[in-house]
Design a protein around this motif. Structure first.
Motif, PDB file in Angstrom:
ATOM      1  N   ARG A 279      28.913  53.908  43.695  1.00  0.00           N
ATOM      2  CA  ARG A 279      29.382  54.588  44.907  1.00  0.00           C
ATOM      3  C   ARG A 279      28.324  54.566  46.004  1.00  0.00           C
ATOM      4  NH1 ARG A 279      31.002  58.750  42.502  1.00  0.00           N
ATOM      5  NH2 ARG A 279      29.081  59.963  42.692  1.00  0.00           N
ATOM      6  N   GLN A 294      39.622  52.959  36.350  1.00  0.00           N
ATOM      7  CA  GLN A 294      40.030  54.358  36.297  1.00  0.00           C
ATOM      8  C   GLN A 294      39.748  55.071  37.614  1.00  0.00           C
ATOM      9  OE1 GLN A 294      37.932  55.878  32.901  1.00  0.00           O
ATOM     10  NE2 GLN A 294      39.390  55.040  31.428  1.00  0.00           N
ATOM     11  N   PRO A 295      40.551  56.103  37.924  1.00  0.00           N
ATOM     12  CA  PRO A 295      40.284  56.890  39.133  1.00  0.00           C
ATOM     13  C   PRO A 295      38.874  57.475  39.081  1.00  0.00           C
ATOM     14  CG  PRO A 295      42.417  57.473  38.161  1.00  0.00           C
ATOM     15  CD  PRO A 295      41.735  56.586  37.182  1.00  0.00           C
ATOM     16  N   GLY A 296      38.248  57.556  40.223  1.00  0.00           N
ATOM     17  CA  GLY A 296      36.897  58.098  40.291  1.00  0.00           C
ATOM     18  C   GLY A 296      35.825  57.031  40.334  1.00  0.00           C
ATOM     19  N   GLU A 298      34.390  54.319  42.325  1.00  0.00           N
ATOM     20  CA  GLU A 298      34.441  53.833  43.708  1.00  0.00           C
ATOM     21  C   GLU A 298      33.221  52.953  43.977  1.00  0.00           C
ATOM     22  OE1 GLU A 298      34.560  57.293  46.122  1.00  0.00           O
ATOM     23  OE2 GLU A 298      36.472  58.018  45.312  1.00  0.00           O
ATOM     24  N   HIS A 317      47.099  48.687  34.750  1.00  0.00           N
ATOM     25  CA  HIS A 317      45.864  48.046  35.206  1.00  0.00           C
ATOM     26  C   HIS A 317      46.172  46.874  36.132  1.00  0.00           C
ATOM     27  CE1 HIS A 317      44.125  49.651  31.179  1.00  0.00           C
ATOM     28  NE2 HIS A 317      43.967  50.544  32.136  1.00  0.00           N
ATOM     29  N   ARG A 320      46.878  47.968  39.625  1.00  0.00           N
ATOM     30  CA  ARG A 320      45.632  48.246  40.343  1.00  0.00           C
ATOM     31  C   ARG A 320      44.981  46.935  40.796  1.00  0.00           C
ATOM     32  NH1 ARG A 320      42.169  49.607  43.391  1.00  0.00           N
ATOM     33  NH2 ARG A 320      40.207  50.646  42.896  1.00  0.00           N
ATOM     34  N   ARG A 323      46.709  45.552  43.864  1.00  0.00           N
ATOM     35  CA  ARG A 323      46.258  46.179  45.119  1.00  0.00           C
ATOM     36  C   ARG A 323      44.895  45.641  45.528  1.00  0.00           C
ATOM     37  NH1 ARG A 323      48.422  50.697  42.553  1.00  0.00           N
ATOM     38  NH2 ARG A 323      46.382  51.515  42.008  1.00  0.00           N
TER      39      ARG A 323
END
Length: 731
Positions: A279, A294-296, A298, A317, A320, A323
């Motif tokens: 991040r 997974q979310p979180g 970044e 997956h 995701r 995208r």
């Protein structure tokens, strides 16, 4: 400066010190760079293998592009007047038969579709096939429009155009300890070209296991890092993540690149620290499993995503990843792409690069399919131990794997057996894999956790228990874990003794048994499409269209429709494929058995001859065949002459060349009659009609085939104005 004393160790970076002034010092490659650059033979894989005939047996369904669905009845030799020719014999409805000249083999493809239902044979002499093609063409046009909208949306996106190669990039690539194969060089150039463009890259690299895909990923990742972007490398298993980490650290060690791995081998505290590094930006390359999605999780500045074996990820997956493709460059590596991916690639929506050059000394894996037999397993393991190697034994049931390993220890007490599977505590699994890689165990009993990317050259025997319960891509990947060195590897695919295999399992095992040739991943993926059926590919409606004409012809029609719509959108004319040229000339055109005795080699040569597209390719092939097999015999010479006539006729706008009585008849293509053309000055005796040219065969002499080719070549050249032509004739 004085010369260093003898035996002084090399300085960091190479060399034993500066030479005395005016003298020359020699340094080895190892002294300068710390390793020896290994050169390997640039041997092509079987890129010209007989894709149709090698996969087809008498009785199989095939599709002729002009005449429809038939059963293949084999290769027959027929007398044509006083000459002999080889033909494909196709059987249609009502016992109709069609004999296709062997040089037109490219008009015939294997029928691939839903294997649960046999196709209906086409009836010759009716409009049935024309109506079928028209119906499919309409459905394909609608799908092409949808695909083109998707493609156009992707083209409108703007990503980052990475800079051209830097000095560091050149240093990294020159430090590769092998000679790049031709395919590696080409694929790397294609990937770099995509990365340097404004549109986000979406390229799949298809190459057999061990053919050098990882090096392509290393170079792409380093290129992105140099522009200040982060790279995420997605892999399906923790074991593969560990191996990729070793590879990337080894290759990028001389450069200031921070590489981390996010998998279940990390403690929670280590994982939190790593996610914070992603991040905030200090982590350049992260290698991870699905935890990266997974979310979180970044990224400060993500620029490139590399996906290894995309088919191993689940639906959520993949959404995701879909995208991600709209935002960053995506590079997918695969040995056996799933059929949908394969289809999208063939239709031109995703870019595909293929790698078919086998590494030096690589041998195909010897494969056996059999019932489980204790004596066979013991013999296989002991045989590997006697030559100092190791073995994988795959048992894909975690609940019973320990009991299975105990049974194997009793069966082969001489072997040191360890167990590894994905549900073991992370420290235990890591320790097991490290011990096995270090040679501290002889046999690894494991689940399919070894399926992707594990590279231990000393392992050259694979035994798979309950192989009938694994998918085709899994079996292919598992077999790719052995035979990664110069040793002859062996794979035993075993099923339960006395068990009954269903049809799909029989087909899977038969396919993996047949696909032993190096570089067979694409062949396996196409067979996977046939076995699984096309129902999940594009929905039920398109599945019906595929069943009507077969996957191969369907894909050609879809690609043609996409190309046509794309050209119309751009305001250009889509290049129409040239119509086939019909040849009916009394020539003995075939490959004699006494010249090439091996049937497979003969079939492969027929396939290559049918695929020739210009005279230069024909000349190269002629020279290669003469070099391999000796002086070209008369029948093969005439077969190659017919190919040159076909190519020249296509250039000259000719639809057919045939013999009628004592004349040679050249027929104009529809819409381009001879009386509207500016023809060159033709030899005496040539009669020019509206749609035909006729000339006496006797006037052509003994080399009559070469004379026909010369005439067609003359007709194919751009002609000068009438005044200049008359002047040229007078001269």
């Amino acid at each position: 400066e004085a010369a260093p004393p003898p035996g002084r160790p090399p300085r960091p970076g190479g060399g034993r010190g500066a030479p005395p002034r005016g003298e020359l010092a020699l340094a080895t490659y190892r002294e300068l760079l710390g390793f020896i650059r290994k050169r390997r033979a640039l041997r092509r894989g079987a890129s010209h293998r007989a894709r149709f005939l090698a996969d087809v047996s008498p009785g199989d369904f095939v599709v002729h592009a002009d005449h429809g669905i038939a059963r293949f009845a084999g290769i027959v030799r027929r007398d044509v007047g006083a000459e002999q020719r080889d033909y494909l014999q196709l059987r249609y409805a009502g016992e109709d038969r069609l004999y296709v000249p062997i040089e037109q083999i490219d008009r015939v493809s294997r029928y691939l579709a839903d294997s649960d239902r046999a196709p209906r044979l086409t009836r010759l002499g009716t409009q049935e096939w024309a109506r079928t093609r028209a119906r499919v063409r309409e459905a394909v046009g609608e799908l092409a429009a949808d695909l083109l909208r998707l493609y156009a949306a992707r083209q409108l996106l703007r990503g980052h155009a990475f800079a051209a190669d830097s000095e560091w990039q050149h240093e990294l690539e020159s430090a590769f300890p092998y000679e790049e194969t031709p395919d590696q060089t080409r694929v790397i150039a294609e990937v770099k070209r995509d990365m340097e463009a404004r549109q986000p890259m979406d390229r799949i690299v298809l190459g057999d296991v061990g053919f050098g895909k990882t090096e392509v990923a290393v170079r792409a990742a380093f290129k992105a890092v140099q522009d200040g972007y982060q790279v995420a490398i997605l892999v399906p298993t923790t074991v593969l993540a560990q191996q990729h980490e070793r590879t990337f650290r080894e290759r990028l060690a001389p450069f200031p690149v921070r590489i981390e791995t996010l998998s279940r081998f990390r403690t929670d505290a280590e994982a939190r620290e790593l996610v914070a590094g992603l991040r905030e930006g200090p982590v350049d390359i992260v290698i991870g499993t699905h935890r990266l999605l997974q979310p979180g999780v970044e990224f400060a500045n993500l620029g490139l995503v590399i996906i290894d074996e995309e088919q191993r990820f689940g639906v959520a997956h993949k959404e995701r990843l879909k995208r991600m493709r709209l935002e960053v460059d995506v590079l997918t590596l695969s040995a056996t792409p799933i059929p949908r991916t394969l289809h999208m690639t063939l239709a031109g929506i995703r870019d595909m690069s293929t790698m078919e050059s086998a590494p030096e000394d690589r041998l195909p894996v010897q494969t056996w399919v059999a019932e489980w037999d204790d004596a066979l397993v013991r013999e296989a393991v002991l045989g590997e131990l006697e030559r100092g190697g190791q073995a994988y034994v795959v048992h894909n049931r975690v609940l019973s794997i320990d009991q299975f390993a105990d049974r194997l220890r009793r069966l082969v007490p001489e072997a040191r057996v360890v167990v590894g599977h994905g549900q073991m505590p992370r420290g235990v699994l890591r320790s097991v894999m490290e011990r096995f890689a270090a040679g501290e165990a002889d046999v690894l009993v494991c689940t399919t956790i070894i399926e992707s990317g594990i590279d231990i050259p000393n392992v050259n025997t694979l035994i798979v228990d309950l192989a009938d319960r694994l998918g085709l891509a899994q079996l292919y990947q598992l077999r790719g874990r052995v035979g990664r060195g110069s040793q002859q590897a062996r794979a035993y695919l075993l099923h339960r003794r006395g068990g009954v295999l269903n049809e799909a399992a029989q087909q899977r095992l038969a396919t993996i048994f047949e696909a032993t040739e190096l570089g067979a991943g694409l062949q396996v993926a196409l067979r996977d499409l046939e076995i699984r059926g096309a129902g999940n590919l594009l929905g039920a409606e398109q599945s019906g269209q595929i069943a009507a004409v077969g996957f191969d012809l369907y894909t050609q029609m879809l690609a043609s429709a996409v190309e046509g719509l794309r050209a119309r959108r751009d305001g250009t004319e889509a290049p129409a494929p040239p119509p086939p040229v019909a040849l009916d000339l009394p020539a003995s055109a075939f490959i004699p058995e006494r010249y090439i005795e091996d049937l497979e080699a003969r079939i492969a040569l027929y396939q290559r001859i049918a695929g020739l597209r210009d005279p230069g390719e024909e000349a190269d092939l002629r020279a290669e065949v003469a070099d391999r097999f000796g002086e070209i015999p008369g029948p093969l010479h005439e077969l190659l002459s017919l190919v040159r006539i076909r190519l020249a006729a296509g250039e000259a706008g000719v639809a057919a060349v045939r013999a009628e009585g004592g004349e040679i008849v050249i027929v104009a293509r529809e819409g381009a009659p001879f009386d509207r053309r500016r023809l060159p000055a033709l030899p005496a005796g040539v009669h020019v009609g509206q749609t035909q040219l006729r000339l006496p065969r006797a006037a052509l002499g003994a080399d009559w085939l070469e004379a026909i080719e010369a005439l067609l070549r003359l007709m194919g050249y751009p002609q000068p104005s009438p005044a200049r032509a008359r002047a040229a004739v007078r001269a």
